[in-house]
Design a protein around this motif. Structure first.
Motif, PDB file in Angstrom:
ATOM      1  N   VAL A  52      55.672 -25.520  21.170  1.00  0.00           N
ATOM      2  CA  VAL A  52      56.117 -23.992  20.560  1.00  0.00           C
ATOM      3  C   VAL A  52      55.855 -23.098  20.833  1.00  0.00           C
ATOM      4  O   VAL A  52      54.772 -21.967  19.866  1.00  0.00           O
ATOM      5  N   GLY A  53      56.370 -22.127  21.680  1.00  0.00           N
ATOM      6  CA  GLY A  53      55.722 -20.486  21.193  1.00  0.00           C
ATOM      7  C   GLY A  53      56.713 -20.014  20.459  1.00  0.00           C
ATOM      8  O   GLY A  53      57.587 -20.533  19.937  1.00  0.00           O
ATOM      9  N   PRO A  54      56.369 -19.066  20.341  1.00  0.00           N
ATOM     10  CA  PRO A  54      57.399 -17.644  19.535  1.00  0.00           C
ATOM     11  C   PRO A  54      58.828 -17.975  19.696  1.00  0.00           C
ATOM     12  O   PRO A  54      58.893 -17.680  20.803  1.00  0.00           O
ATOM     13  N   ARG A  55      59.572 -17.770  19.227  1.00  0.00           N
ATOM     14  CA  ARG A  55      60.430 -16.792  19.585  1.00  0.00           C
ATOM     15  C   ARG A  55      60.821 -16.007  19.929  1.00  0.00           C
ATOM     16  O   ARG A  55      60.998 -14.632  19.287  1.00  0.00           O
ATOM     17  N   VAL A  56      61.579 -15.221  21.547  1.00  0.00           N
ATOM     18  CA  VAL A  56      61.098 -14.045  21.873  1.00  0.00           C
ATOM     19  C   VAL A  56      62.579 -14.026  22.598  1.00  0.00           C
ATOM     20  O   VAL A  56      63.479 -14.780  22.805  1.00  0.00           O
ATOM     21  N   ARG A  57      62.736 -12.008  23.068  1.00  0.00           N
ATOM     22  CA  ARG A  57      64.201 -12.196  23.777  1.00  0.00           C
ATOM     23  C   ARG A  57      63.515 -12.624  25.431  1.00  0.00           C
ATOM     24  O   ARG A  57      62.970 -12.765  25.305  1.00  0.00           O
ATOM     25  N   THR A  78      52.533 -28.518  18.994  1.00  0.00           N
ATOM     26  CA  THR A  78      52.053 -27.781  17.778  1.00  0.00           C
ATOM     27  C   THR A  78      53.480 -26.781  18.029  1.00  0.00           C
ATOM     28  O   THR A  78      53.460 -26.160  18.802  1.00  0.00           O
ATOM     29  N   TRP A  79      53.906 -26.382  16.811  1.00  0.00           N
ATOM     30  CA  TRP A  79      54.368 -24.769  16.541  1.00  0.00           C
ATOM     31  C   TRP A  79      53.800 -23.559  16.717  1.00  0.00           C
ATOM     32  O   TRP A  79      52.374 -23.834  15.701  1.00  0.00           O
ATOM     33  N   CYS A  80      53.812 -22.359  17.083  1.00  0.00           N
ATOM     34  CA  CYS A  80      52.395 -21.279  16.584  1.00  0.00           C
ATOM     35  C   CYS A  80      53.395 -21.010  15.416  1.00  0.00           C
ATOM     36  O   CYS A  80      52.365 -20.357  15.119  1.00  0.00           O
ATOM     37  N   ALA A  81      54.464 -21.101  15.515  1.00  0.00           N
ATOM     38  CA  ALA A  81      54.964 -20.598  14.578  1.00  0.00           C
ATOM     39  C   ALA A  81      54.165 -20.743  12.396  1.00  0.00           C
ATOM     40  O   ALA A  81      53.997 -20.318  11.185  1.00  0.00           O
ATOM     41  N   ASP A  82      53.230 -21.569  13.155  1.00  0.00           N
ATOM     42  CA  ASP A  82      53.072 -22.782  12.108  1.00  0.00           C
ATOM     43  C   ASP A  82      50.850 -21.764  11.962  1.00  0.00           C
ATOM     44  O   ASP A  82      50.468 -22.392  10.804  1.00  0.00           O
TER      45      ASP A  82
END
Length: 384
Positions: free
Chosen positions: A245-250, A279-283
């Motif tokens: 899962v990538g980061p939340r973006v515009r 896998t969460w990129c934020a982690d």
């Protein structure tokens, strides 16, 4: 059925058609509109065709059926295109059947038709209603499948456009989003899926209407506004897929989110990040940043850790571990010894060796930062 009955009834066909249209409009609010334009033509022609087919083929079971079958399939397609369910059309058929039976019964009585014939007429009328209902269901379903395929293709193309390099114009994206019936969100998250050999054989999963997906390409992915919700819904249907899962973006930065998601997937495959279904990129932001340019990291490591070059593998491992713990904690010999599970005297000996190897660089803040970055990156990429 006796053929002559149809000929004697033909003058009553137009009044019966008008009565059917009137009753249908009265019973079904969705059809209660002026009989003008395409709608009026469709409903009027449908009623006329239903009656004329019966009259023209009365008593002839071998009469060709395809022409009139197409009329009622088309009516089903029109209902789908108008955004209505089949309830309205099927109700219209039932209403029309009741009107038809009322007119036929009145005609039969006026002509002295026997009750046996009238009973056959009643059965035929209501069987006919069932038959044309089935044809419309067939047309509705076919159009639904076709529309779903068209919409899926539009949405895949929309996802490609959103992720295009160089970026597509906002106007082009907005235009295709409207055609795909997709509301443009402000924030999105991209999910990279690990390619699978059997992905082309998998059915299209049921997803929330806000999700865009490409499960057929060489680099499958999803675009979502709520990854936790959608991954939860897709857990069973995407069983066996590994996701990042990538980061939340515009929305305009969707490609950036996907790039980092794919980078995380690569690190999982290499064993740098723990293997997990999701896998969460934020982690793992620090790891992703640290290894974002491995060429530069290797250059930094070669320069910063050059004093280790003359050591054996075991010596280098022991001193690297000790130096990293010291850089992270800057504690006393007993504290570092407890961390590494060795004797404090061993720590003092190793620190003496490090001071001989690195000298004043251990007192320089910038050099210490470079050393820590190099040692952390080395630990990650070595799988230690």
């Amino acid at each position: 059925m006796p053929r002559e009955l149809a000929e004697r009834f033909r003058p009553h066909a137009d009044p019966m058609a008008r009565a059917m249209v009137h009753e249908i409009q009265r019973a079904i609010p969705e059809y209660a509109q002026p009989l003008e334009g395409p709608f009026g033509e469709v409903i009027t022609r449908g009623v006329q065709q239903a009656i004329l087919y019966c009259l023209d083929n009365f008593g002839d079971p071998a009469a060709p059926q395809e022409a009139w079958c197409q009329v009622f399939r088309k009516l089903g397609k029109i209902e789908f295109n108008e955004g209505r369910s089949l309830d309205c059309l099927q109700t219209a058929y039932r209403v029309g059947g009741r009107v038809a039976w009322r007119h036929v019964a009145e005609f039969g009585q006026s002509q002295g038709v026997g009750p046996d014939i009238l009973c056959v007429c009643a059965e035929a009328i209501f069987a006919y209603v069932d038959e044309i209902s089935a044809l419309s269901i067939e047309g509705y379903t076919a159009q639904q499948v076709r529309a779903a395929g068209t919409m899926a293709r539009r949405r895949r193309r929309l996802l490609e456009l959103i992720l295009a390099e160089p970026p597509a114009s906002p106007q082009a994206i907005a235009s295709l989003a409207a055609a795909a019936r997709w509301r443009l969100p402000e924030w999105v998250t991209l999910i990279a899926l690990e390619p699978r050999s059997d992905q082309h054989e998998l059915g299209t999963p049921a997803v929330d209407g806000e999700v865009l997906m490409d499960l057929e390409g060489a680099a499958p992915c999803l675009l979502t506004t709520d990854p936790a919700r959608d991954l939860g819904q897709l857990e069973a249907e995407l069983h066996g897929w590994r996701a990042a899962v990538g980061p939340r973006v515009r929305l305009s930065d969707a490609g950036v989110s996907l790039r980092w998601a794919r980078r995380a997937m690569t690190l999982v495959q290499r064993g740098v990040l723990d293997d997990a279904p999701v896998t969460w990129c934020a982690d793992h932001l620090s790891t992703l940043w640290l290894l974002s340019d491995e060429f530069l990291v290797r250059e930094l490591s070669a320069r910063s850790l050059a004093p280790f070059d003359g050591l054996t593998v075991k010596q280098r491992a022991r001193l690297s571990e000790t130096l990293l713990v010291w850089l992270q904690q800057r504690g006393s010999a007993p504290e570092l010894a407890a961390k590494l599970n060795v004797h404090p005297q061993t720590i003092r000996y190793r620190m003496h060796q490090l001071e001989e190897l690195f000298g004043d660089r251990l007192n320089d803040a910038d050099e210490r930062l470079n050393l820590e970055i190099a040692l952390r990156a080395e630990r990650l990429t070595s799988g230690n």
